[in-house]
Design an enzyme around this catalytic site. Structure first.
Site, mmCIF file in Angstrom:
data_model
loop_
_atom_site.group_PDB
_atom_site.id
_atom_site.type_symbol
_atom_site.label_atom_id
_atom_site.label_comp_id
_atom_site.label_asym_id
_atom_site.label_seq_id
_atom_site.Cartn_x
_atom_site.Cartn_y
_atom_site.Cartn_z
ATOM 1 N N HIS A 9 44.082 36.827 38.533
ATOM 2 C CA HIS A 9 43.636 36.290 39.816
ATOM 3 C C HIS A 9 43.319 37.402 40.821
ATOM 4 O O HIS A 9 43.940 38.458 40.836
ATOM 5 C CB HIS A 9 44.666 35.311 40.393
ATOM 6 C CG HIS A 9 46.047 35.877 40.563
ATOM 7 N ND1 HIS A 9 47.121 35.089 40.889
ATOM 8 C CD2 HIS A 9 46.545 37.131 40.446
ATOM 9 C CE1 HIS A 9 48.208 35.830 40.987
ATOM 10 N NE2 HIS A 9 47.875 37.074 40.719
ATOM 11 N N ASN A 10 42.323 37.135 41.640
ATOM 12 C CA ASN A 10 41.894 38.011 42.745
ATOM 13 C C ASN A 10 41.236 39.308 42.288
ATOM 14 O O ASN A 10 40.977 40.188 43.118
ATOM 15 C CB ASN A 10 43.051 38.356 43.688
ATOM 16 C CG ASN A 10 43.786 37.142 44.202
ATOM 17 O OD1 ASN A 10 43.209 36.060 44.333
ATOM 18 N ND2 ASN A 10 45.068 37.300 44.481
#
Length: 352
Positions: free
Chosen positions: A257-258
């Site tokens: 994620h991210n």
């Protein structure tokens, strides 16, 4: 039983046509009508085959070639056997790939698995979804509420496009792939079994054990990206996971994620990129690279295969090892260890 022909040439090309298409120089214009109908490695060749030879270690292949034509650098041109059309190009492999895309377009861009056109009656498409004319949705595919699919895109059997996802034009989603919480551009290829947009691995310590942190971001995939089979791209926790234009990702890669990946990167198989890593443009990662969370990899950096990264990599540098460091330093350390090992063996009389 005869062997099936999976990839047939689109048509016959002459050596003269290949020279014009690739910007190569045909050494002997008298061989311009030689027919090219196949591609082959230089070590095998064959009748009507185009091959390429590049790099000093492959120089010896020139004298034993059996092929219709060869793409090679200028310094190799005089070594080919008589009767082979020699096409001189500064980047033979690049020119060879271009001819391959013309000869075998179906191998360069995935085609429908079932041969269907339009929307299969055996696909499930929510009434609120929008599928542009010219898209192909094959049997067993699922397109959820409010999703949109662009013209020319192929959704293969049993692929799943989740609610409100947007997929651009002239792309491909392979069999069994799933896409959710994602905005995807044009000419994107996602191979079978890939998972895009599932929640990231976000947990915080709680009184009774790990507690989930809601992942409310998205995945944004820009134009001309390719994602290999069984690769996973987690959606962002609060900001988006982003994959930049033109980036190519191999099979079995984990992107957490991210993560933000720049344009025109190459990421080889079995690599793992932890959460909130930022990767600049034109970065190359060898197979099995691992990056700890919150790192930055600078533009143009090259990361050696099987390396483990726990610190930032400056732009343009080559790093490798475990833990990773500048490649020159890693090589010095390896050389020092070898010297120590030889010295110990010598000191033990060769018995250890």
């Amino acid at each position: 039983m005869t062997d099936p022909v999976f990839f047939a040439p689109s048509r016959r090309y002459t050596a003269g046509e290949v020279a014009n298409l690739t910007g190569s120089v045909l050494v002997d214009s008298g061989l311009s009508e030689i027919s090219i109908e196949a591609l082959a490695p230089a070590s095998e060749g064959g009748e009507h085959a185009l091959v390429f030879v590049d790099g000093r270690r492959n120089f010896a292949l020139m004298q034993s070639l059996r092929a219709a034509a060869v793409l090679c650098p200028a310094e190799f041109a005089g070594k080919a056997p008589a009767g082979i059309a020699v096409l001189v190009h500064p980047r033979p492999q690049q020119a060879f790939a271009m001819v391959g895309r013309l000869l075998f377009p179906a191998a360069a861009t995935p085609a429908p698995m079932t041969g269907e056109t339009g929307i299969s009656p055996h696909a499930h498409i929510d009434p609120s979804a929008h599928v542009e004319a010219g898209a192909i949705v094959e049997a067993g595919a699922i397109i959820g509420p409010r999703a949109s699919i662009g013209s020319g895109t192929v959704i293969a059997p049993h692929a799943v496009i989740g609610p409100s996802c947007q997929f651009g034009r002239d792309g491909y989603v392979g069999p069994g792939a799933s896409i959710q919480y994602a905005l995807i551009g044009n000419r994107v290829i996602i191979h079978g079994g890939a998972r895009i947009g599932q929640d990231g691995f976000g947990f915080v310590a709680g009184a009774k054990g790990p507690e989930r942190v809601p992942q409310i971001g998205r995945v944004v995939i820009q134009d001309d990206v390719e994602i290999g089979s069984n690769t996973t791209v987690d959606r962002g926790a609060m900001s988006d996971t982003i994959i930049g234009q033109g980036t190519k990702i191999d099979n079995l890669v984990q992107i957490a994620h991210n993560v933000r990946i720049g344009r025109n990167c190459i990421i080889a198989g079995l690599s793992g990129i932890s959460g909130s890593v930022t990767v600049g443009d034109n970065v190359t990662m060898g197979g099995g690279v691992g990056l700890a969370d919150h790192l930055t990899v600078g533009t143009g950096a090259k990361l050696a295969a099987r390396s483990g990264f726990m610190s930032n990599v400056p732009a343009g540098e080559i790093w490798g090892g475990y833990p990773a460091q500048p490649m020159a330093e890693a090589m010095r350390e390896i050389a020092a260890l070898r010297r120590l090992a030889r010295a110990r063996k010598s000191g033990d009389g060769g018995k250890s």
